[in-house]
Scaffold this active site. Structure first.
Site, mmCIF file in Angstrom:
data_model
loop_
_atom_site.group_PDB
_atom_site.id
_atom_site.type_symbol
_atom_site.label_atom_id
_atom_site.label_comp_id
_atom_site.label_asym_id
_atom_site.label_seq_id
_atom_site.Cartn_x
_atom_site.Cartn_y
_atom_site.Cartn_z
ATOM 1 N N ASP A 148 -2.568 2.477 -6.374
ATOM 2 C CA ASP A 148 -1.557 2.593 -5.318
ATOM 3 C C ASP A 148 -1.482 1.382 -4.403
ATOM 4 O O ASP A 148 -0.911 1.457 -3.316
ATOM 5 C CB ASP A 148 -1.805 3.855 -4.489
ATOM 6 C CG ASP A 148 -3.142 3.822 -3.764
ATOM 7 O OD1 ASP A 148 -3.972 2.932 -4.064
ATOM 8 O OD2 ASP A 148 -3.369 4.695 -2.896
ATOM 9 N N GLU A 149 -2.047 0.251 -4.818
ATOM 10 C CA GLU A 149 -1.963 -0.933 -3.971
ATOM 11 C C GLU A 149 -2.044 -2.213 -4.799
ATOM 12 O O GLU A 149 -2.613 -2.233 -5.896
ATOM 13 C CB GLU A 149 -3.059 -0.934 -2.900
ATOM 14 C CG GLU A 149 -4.459 -0.901 -3.444
ATOM 15 C CD GLU A 149 -5.494 -0.931 -2.336
ATOM 16 O OE1 GLU A 149 -5.406 -1.804 -1.457
ATOM 17 O OE2 GLU A 149 -6.403 -0.091 -2.373
ATOM 18 N N ASP A 170 0.850 -1.195 0.000
ATOM 19 C CA ASP A 170 0.000 0.000 0.000
ATOM 20 C C ASP A 170 0.887 1.247 0.000
ATOM 21 O O ASP A 170 1.634 1.485 0.948
ATOM 22 C CB ASP A 170 -0.903 -0.007 1.234
ATOM 23 C CG ASP A 170 -1.960 1.078 1.194
ATOM 24 O OD1 ASP A 170 -2.012 1.823 0.189
ATOM 25 O OD2 ASP A 170 -2.739 1.191 2.159
#
Length: 396
Positions: A105-106, A9
């Site tokens: 973003d993860e 993350d």
């Protein structure tokens, strides 16, 4: 010997991208917001220094500046964020081919086959590598499945590494409220609360039949997750499936009337918009496909500033492309595709508070319209222009 899953993350990703792009911002409170000159702009992302000062997402920009007069404001630069995201995932791919991109973003990384390297040492290596090469801080959750890895990565930010084993679930997860659980949104939480389910522990022990009656098959999945059970594999193809959503139609005859072509585009836009909502994705690029009567086929696309999902916006953009690129020859096929779709939660829009409220009202209206269409049929609610046209056709 179970699986070893990492959930990666990126911390305060948009603000971290701005710092990576402009290192002079490091060590200063930074937010990504609408036009910095616009008093009514809202905060779309904040770095951890800004968060420590009480600044949060959706806070009015004037209030954020009041809390921190030295606050640095950057306008959203989505192309930058996507470029840096690509760099992050390219480096993760070198660690293991079993990489599933969950959002901008993860992502999930299955490192089970790397058992010769201790998971904590590997996690520290990944964290250090991304910080040194891409300048993006990350938190990593380590667990035997995707759900627990996701919950673990949320527990320590920024630059956290957290291990969550299945045996830890009763002590670590069960005391938490259901609102904090991955996969439980605001509406689902309200339904669970109405059933007397307030904590993850309550959910873990809840009656499965009652959960299914309220939430359908998803209720069973949530109960499994609450007990630390998640059999989903890390699937590299999962993220690839949703790169584009489109629909096309071969016309029963060659069409030259612009009005008819626009009607067809509207139908296609509604179909694409509906599927985007079902998958909870948005896009910033519309592609129009035109096949002429002689089978010559062209595709034209354009990227707009703000991500979209509504059928009306998709139609408007497709209509713009049609009017700009159609050469007037008879058309045999039309198609609309939303390219490079991404999770709705990633959408960054330069909204002031007034527009934010207006969009919320519009969305509520469209949800009502869609419910009515689902209940009474697709033609239950139509635009006035469509009804006028039908009436004219009946009279001719």
């Amino acid at each position: 010997m179970g699986r070893i899953i990492f959930h990666i993350d990126c911390n305060s990703f948009f603000a971290s991208c701005e710092e990576a792009y402009d290192p002079s911002l490091k060590g200063k409170p930074v937010v990504v917001a609408g036009d910095p000159k616009e008093r009514r702009g809202i905060v779309l992302a904040a770095n951890y220094l800004a968060k420590q000062l009480g600044i949060y997402t959706t806070m009015p920009l004037w209030e954020a500046k009041k809390k921190c007069p030295s606050l640095i404001v950057r306008k959203p630069n989505f192309s930058l964020y996507r470029a840096i995201s690509q760099q992050v995932f390219e480096r993760l791919q070198r660690v293991s081919p079993l990489l599933e991109r969950a959002s901008i973003d993860e992502g999930y990384l299955d490192v089970t086959e790397m058992a010769s390297v201790h998971p904590l040492i590997l996690a520290e290596h990944i964290q250090r590598d991304l910080l040194e090469t891409v300048q993006i801080p990350i938190s990593i959750g380590i667990a035997p499945n995707k759900f627990l890895a996701k919950m673990a990565s949320e527990m320590k930010k920024p630059l956290g590494i957290t291990v969550l084993r299945k045996r830890d679930v009763p002590n670590v997860l069960w005391p938490l409220t259901v609102e904090t659980m991955h996969g439980v949104g605001e509406k689902t939480a309200k339904k669970l609360n109405a059933m007397g389910i307030a904590t993850i522990g309550d959910l873990a022990k809840a009656n499965e039949i009652a959960l299914q009656q309220t939430l359908g098959i998803y209720g069973s999945r949530l109960k499994e997750w609450a007990n630390g059970i998640d059999h989903r594999p890390v699937n590299p193809e999962e993220g690839e499936k949703r790169k584009s959503i489109g629909n096309s139609i071969t016309l029963p005859y060659d069409v030259t009337e612009q009005r008819v072509l626009l009607d067809i585009l509207r139908q296609l836009a509604e179909s694409v918009g509906r599927r985007m909502k079902q998958k909870r994705v948005v896009s910033a690029t519309v592609q129009l496909t035109i096949r002429y009567h002689d089978f010559q086929t062209i595709t034209r696309s354009k990227t707009w500033d703000n991500p979209f999902q509504e059928a009306e916006e998709i139609f408007r953009y497709a209509a713009y492309l049609l009017k700009k690129h159609w050469n007037g020859e008879p058309i045999r096929l039309l198609g609309i595709t939303a390219l490079d779709v991404f999770d709705r939660k990633e959408a960054v829009k330069q909204l002031d508070l007034f527009h934010y409220e207006e969009e919320a009202k519009t969305e509520a209206l469209w949800k009502t319209v869609e419910k009515l269409r689902k209940k009474f049929g697709g033609t239950a609610i139509q635009k006035g222009a469509a009804l006028v046209e039908k009436k004219g056709e009946q009279q001719n």
